[in-house]
Motif scaffolding. Structure first.
Motif, PDB file in Angstrom:
ATOM      1  N   ARG A 138      -2.556 -33.919 -61.955  1.00  0.00           N
ATOM      2  CA  ARG A 138      -3.083 -34.486 -63.194  1.00  0.00           C
ATOM      3  C   ARG A 138      -2.326 -35.759 -63.572  1.00  0.00           C
ATOM      4  N   ARG A 139      -3.107 -36.819 -63.876  1.00  0.00           N
ATOM      5  CA  ARG A 139      -2.481 -38.079 -64.269  1.00  0.00           C
ATOM      6  C   ARG A 139      -1.970 -37.982 -65.708  1.00  0.00           C
ATOM      7  N   SER A 140      -0.768 -38.537 -65.955  1.00  0.00           N
ATOM      8  CA  SER A 140      -0.178 -38.521 -67.295  1.00  0.00           C
ATOM      9  C   SER A 140      -0.771 -39.652 -68.147  1.00  0.00           C
ATOM     10  N   VAL A 141      -1.220 -39.351 -69.379  1.00  0.00           N
ATOM     11  CA  VAL A 141      -1.806 -40.360 -70.287  1.00  0.00           C
ATOM     12  C   VAL A 141      -0.744 -40.980 -71.180  1.00  0.00           C
ATOM     13  N   GLY A 142       0.468 -40.509 -71.084  1.00  0.00           N
ATOM     14  CA  GLY A 142       1.537 -41.046 -71.936  1.00  0.00           C
ATOM     15  C   GLY A 142       1.746 -42.539 -71.782  1.00  0.00           C
ATOM     16  N   PRO A 143       1.908 -43.065 -70.561  1.00  0.00           N
ATOM     17  CA  PRO A 143       2.099 -44.521 -70.409  1.00  0.00           C
ATOM     18  C   PRO A 143       0.925 -45.330 -70.943  1.00  0.00           C
ATOM     19  N   LEU A 144      -0.312 -44.804 -70.766  1.00  0.00           N
ATOM     20  CA  LEU A 144      -1.476 -45.525 -71.272  1.00  0.00           C
ATOM     21  C   LEU A 144      -1.445 -45.608 -72.801  1.00  0.00           C
ATOM     22  N   ILE A 145      -1.111 -44.519 -73.450  1.00  0.00           N
ATOM     23  CA  ILE A 145      -1.021 -44.527 -74.913  1.00  0.00           C
ATOM     24  C   ILE A 145       0.074 -45.477 -75.384  1.00  0.00           C
ATOM     25  N   LEU A 146       1.213 -45.475 -74.689  1.00  0.00           N
ATOM     26  CA  LEU A 146       2.310 -46.373 -75.050  1.00  0.00           C
ATOM     27  C   LEU A 146       1.901 -47.832 -74.915  1.00  0.00           C
ATOM     28  N   ALA A 147       1.154 -48.151 -73.839  1.00  0.00           N
ATOM     29  CA  ALA A 147       0.696 -49.534 -73.658  1.00  0.00           C
ATOM     30  C   ALA A 147      -0.257 -49.955 -74.772  1.00  0.00           C
ATOM     31  N   LEU A 148      -1.153 -49.038 -75.174  1.00  0.00           N
ATOM     32  CA  LEU A 148      -2.077 -49.353 -76.256  1.00  0.00           C
ATOM     33  C   LEU A 148      -1.340 -49.592 -77.572  1.00  0.00           C
ATOM     34  N   VAL A 149      -0.310 -48.780 -77.824  1.00  0.00           N
ATOM     35  CA  VAL A 149       0.464 -48.943 -79.052  1.00  0.00           C
ATOM     36  C   VAL A 149       1.161 -50.300 -79.071  1.00  0.00           C
ATOM     37  N   VAL A 150       1.741 -50.684 -77.928  1.00  0.00           N
ATOM     38  CA  VAL A 150       2.430 -51.971 -77.844  1.00  0.00           C
ATOM     39  C   VAL A 150       1.466 -53.130 -78.069  1.00  0.00           C
ATOM     40  N   LEU A 151       0.238 -52.999 -77.535  1.00  0.00           N
ATOM     41  CA  LEU A 151      -0.742 -54.062 -77.704  1.00  0.00           C
ATOM     42  C   LEU A 151      -1.292 -54.134 -79.119  1.00  0.00           C
ATOM     43  N   MET A 209       0.256 -53.144 -81.978  1.00  0.00           N
ATOM     44  CA  MET A 209       1.236 -53.381 -83.033  1.00  0.00           C
ATOM     45  C   MET A 209       1.164 -54.801 -83.599  1.00  0.00           C
ATOM     46  N   PRO A 210       1.105 -55.874 -82.767  1.00  0.00           N
ATOM     47  CA  PRO A 210       0.989 -57.221 -83.353  1.00  0.00           C
ATOM     48  C   PRO A 210      -0.295 -57.402 -84.165  1.00  0.00           C
ATOM     49  N   ALA A 211      -1.411 -56.859 -83.652  1.00  0.00           N
ATOM     50  CA  ALA A 211      -2.664 -56.987 -84.387  1.00  0.00           C
ATOM     51  C   ALA A 211      -2.588 -56.265 -85.725  1.00  0.00           C
ATOM     52  N   GLY A 212      -1.974 -55.085 -85.724  1.00  0.00           N
ATOM     53  CA  GLY A 212      -1.824 -54.357 -86.978  1.00  0.00           C
ATOM     54  C   GLY A 212      -0.932 -55.085 -87.961  1.00  0.00           C
ATOM     55  N   GLY A 213       0.149 -55.671 -87.453  1.00  0.00           N
ATOM     56  CA  GLY A 213       1.023 -56.444 -88.328  1.00  0.00           C
ATOM     57  C   GLY A 213       0.323 -57.657 -88.909  1.00  0.00           C
ATOM     58  N   PHE A 214      -0.509 -58.331 -88.094  1.00  0.00           N
ATOM     59  CA  PHE A 214      -1.246 -59.500 -88.580  1.00  0.00           C
ATOM     60  C   PHE A 214      -2.235 -59.101 -89.668  1.00  0.00           C
ATOM     61  N   VAL A 215      -2.971 -58.019 -89.441  1.00  0.00           N
ATOM     62  CA  VAL A 215      -3.937 -57.559 -90.437  1.00  0.00           C
ATOM     63  C   VAL A 215      -3.223 -57.176 -91.734  1.00  0.00           C
ATOM     64  N   GLY A 216      -2.103 -56.482 -91.608  1.00  0.00           N
ATOM     65  CA  GLY A 216      -1.351 -56.097 -92.796  1.00  0.00           C
ATOM     66  C   GLY A 216      -0.845 -57.294 -93.569  1.00  0.00           C
TER      67      GLY A 216
END
Length: 276
Positions: free
Chosen positions: A37-50, A52-59
């Motif tokens: 089974r492939r781990s989804v943890g790295p994928l979720i971490l990459a999405l969070v990193v991507l 975060m800047p957009a969320g900060g800009f919107v805020g």
């Protein structure tokens, strides 16, 4: 005894109980390996990193919007307009009988433009006025008199504006930055005309005429008391500067009487009390 058939050699060997044992095959197929089974943890971490800047800009944009809205509310609470429609309502209309803009517009219409390249005409031309303590040279004074002679009617109307205390030019502020304000150019040119009239009267020794021109000049900025634009403020300050320079020349060339000083002081107070 039982004879073995010719094909018995092809059978797999039997164990002690007589059952057949599996024999390793020699086929080319790889052995089956269970899938991981492939781990989804790295994928979720990459999405969070991507994200975060957009969320900060919107805020940050939301934070700025809240601050801007609070500033706009404070401006409106202070009684100032914050929309073009409110600006139209804030720029007060004046009854026709009390409106100096009508007389000013007639003066603008009758004013004859000067030659901007005239080397002998100061203020409205390319020549420069000498300092207040120095007399006007004859060639410059002659050019001033010629310019005043073709603008007699305009000057009469400008002097009549001293009888008004309110002014409202017809402007549709809903046009925003496209709003045209032609009266500002005419007001500045009229101030130049009144200044030259006072200078000429002083040079000819007519102090009463010079004082009348000076009074009309210092009254002219009142037409911009309710002007809501920065350009209007600049024109207002330019006319005030004309009035100050003309008063300096009057004080240098004429020994003012007490009544004249009182009149000049009253006019200067009007400039200081201006609402612009």
């Amino acid at each position: 005894c039982i004879r073995s058939s010719a094909n018995d050699s092809d059978l797999p060997p039997a164990n002690a109980r007589g059952t057949l044992r599996p024999v390793a095959t020699t086929s080319n197929q790889p052995p089956l390996v269970p899938k991981r089974r492939r781990s989804v943890g790295p994928l979720i971490l990459a999405l969070v990193v991507l994200l975060m800047p957009a969320g900060g800009f919107v805020g940050y944009r939301v934070y700025l919007a809240v601050r801007v809205r609070a500033s706009i509310d404070r401006v409106r609470e202070a009684g100032f307009p914050v929309t073009l429609l409110e600006l139209n309502q804030w720029y007060p209309s004046v009854p026709e009988a009390e409106n100096a803009a009508i007389t000013l517009t007639n003066a603008f219409h009758h004013r004859v433009k000067s030659d901007a390249n005239n080397r002998n005409l100061p203020v409205s031309g390319r020549a420069k006025l000498p300092p207040p303590s120095i007399p006007i040279p004859p060639d410059i004074l002659d050019a001033i008199d010629q310019y005043l002679a073709v603008n007699v009617h305009s000057l009469e109307l400008l002097h009549q504006c001293t009888n008004f205390t309110k002014c409202h030019f017809v402007v549709d502020w809903r046009e925003g930055f496209k709003t045209k304000l032609p009266y500002l150019v005419h007001l500045k040119a009229s101030a130049e005309l009144l200044r030259l009239e006072a200078v000429s009267a002083l040079a000819h020794g007519d102090r009463e005429h010079a004082l009348e021109a000076l009074v009309a000049l210092r009254h002219l900025p009142r037409a911009l008391d309710k002007e809501p634009t920065r350009l209007g403020h600049l024109v207002h300050m330019a006319i005030q500067a004309f009035a100050v320079g003309t008063m300096e020349r009057f004080l240098n060339h004429a020994a003012p009487r007490a009544a004249e000083l009182d009149l000049l002081a009253l006019g200067w107070k009007d400039l200081e009390d201006s609402e612009i």
